[in-house]
Design an enzyme around this catalytic site. Structure first.
Site, PDB file in Angstrom:
ATOM      1  N   ARG A 227       0.844  -1.185   0.000  1.00  0.00           N
ATOM      2  CA  ARG A 227       0.000   0.000   0.000  1.00  0.00           C
ATOM      3  C   ARG A 227       0.882   1.240   0.000  1.00  0.00           C
ATOM      4  NH1 ARG A 227      -3.683  -2.769  -1.466  1.00  0.00           N
ATOM      5  NH2 ARG A 227      -5.638  -3.194  -0.346  1.00  0.00           N
ATOM      6  N   GLU A 256      -4.155   7.526  -5.413  1.00  0.00           N
ATOM      7  CA  GLU A 256      -4.280   6.786  -6.659  1.00  0.00           C
ATOM      8  C   GLU A 256      -5.522   7.250  -7.415  1.00  0.00           C
ATOM      9  OE1 GLU A 256      -4.052   2.593  -5.789  1.00  0.00           O
ATOM     10  OE2 GLU A 256      -1.999   2.755  -5.072  1.00  0.00           O
ATOM     11  N   HIS A 274      -0.884   0.112  -9.984  1.00  0.00           N
ATOM     12  CA  HIS A 274      -1.551  -0.773  -9.018  1.00  0.00           C
ATOM     13  C   HIS A 274      -2.151  -1.992  -9.724  1.00  0.00           C
ATOM     14  CE1 HIS A 274      -3.666  -0.846  -4.834  1.00  0.00           C
ATOM     15  NE2 HIS A 274      -3.329  -2.068  -5.243  1.00  0.00           N
TER      16      HIS A 274
END
Length: 308
Positions: A227, A256, A274
């Protein structure tokens, strides 16, 4: 109340789940507007666990019974709040950790062997008979793994196979095939490559601090597939720009999507959006568990994969 259970999908990027849920449920989507008229009907919400869960929306759903997390991680969910409200939480563990580990190793290889810059050199005409990039071998590289859960163990196994030397650190000791460092700082000092693979929560925000980054040093590589909040991103960018850290390869970010301008003048960094766990098999596994957990709950059976 409708005859079929109603579910509310909270995040727009989960929109494709609608097609798989609409045969059994009335499906609402938060980005289309809060389901004011249907608030009485909604009995479950479907969420991505990495995003903070808006409890104000949930408070407006008087018959809410379940938080169904599509992902394995659930760090955006306030579990204490859910417990106080009597709301069970499900998630999708054990379906994409091997894929995330593959991605971590891919980032290591791409960075250490300069695959991205090599590709750019060939495409731009920078490759000539007089130039050849010499890169480190992976053999003998010391890989420190932060968090030896499912992802961390999978990374360590792969590092072994690639002739690297794994070690790890986590706040709790456990039986493992690799040595545990006395502290995170000790692990960073002893590592050529530091892979962040631990679960995130508010207790470890900024765990990879300026001190840890500097301990890894000007020849070190930081890889984050966990993360973004685990890394002090400002300290990371500053260290890359002034050479106190050798390189970074990141799949996750503080915000993000990350702002590309933030990385424009940052050298020796590889960025991916991601996608570490976003494989066909991984997504199918998460979808399968989501459907099973919803079905179990509404049939009065125990959840298949509850958050412990």
């Amino acid at each position: 109340m409708t005859q079929r259970p109603a579910v509310l999908i909270m995040q727009r990027h989960l929109a494709p789940l609608s097609a798989f849920l609409e045969s059994a449920y009335d499906v609402y989507r938060l980005w289309e507007g809060p389901p004011v008229e249907a608030a009485q009907d909604v009995r479950a919400v479907v969420v991505a666990g990495e995003y903070p869960l808006d409890t104000a929306v949930l408070e407006a759903l008087p018959n809410l019974e379940l938080i169904a997390c599509f992902t394995a991680g659930y760090d955006g969910i306030d579990l204490d709040w859910c417990k106080a409200k009597g709301l069970p939480v499900s998630h999708a563990p054990g379906v994409n950790h091997e894929d995330v580990a593959d991605h971590a190793i891919g980032l290591i290889v791409a960075s250490r062997r300069q695959i991205v810059t090599g590709d750019a050199a060939v495409r731009s005409g920078g490759w000539t008979v007089e130039t050849r990039t010499i890169t480190p071998s992976l053999a003998g590289q010391k890989v420190g793994v932060v968090g030896l859960g499912a992802i961390g163990e999978a990374v360590a196994r792969r590092a072994d196979a690639l002739r690297m030397t794994p070690a790890w650190w986590g706040p709790r000791d456990k039986a493992a095939a690799w040595p545990r460092a006395a502290s995170l700082l000790d692990l960073a000092k002893a590592s050529d490559i530091l892979v962040v693979a631990c679960r995130a929560d508010e207790s470890n925000r900024g765990l990879i601090s300026r001190a840890v980054i500097e301990a890894l040093g000007p020849h070190g590589l930081l890889v984050n597939v966990a993360r973004g909040q685990l890394v002090d991103e400002d300290a990371l960018i500053a260290a890359l720009r002034d050479g106190r850290l050798g390189a970074a390869a990141l799949d996750v970010f503080m915000e993000e999507p990350t702002d590309p301008a933030r990385w424009a003048e940052t050298p020796n960094v590889i960025l991916t959006p991601h996608t570490g766990g976003a494989t066909t098999a991984g997504v199918q596994g998460m979808l399968g568990l989501l459907i099973q957990n919803l079905a179990a709950h509404f049939a009065g059976r125990p959840l298949v994969t509850p958050v412990a």
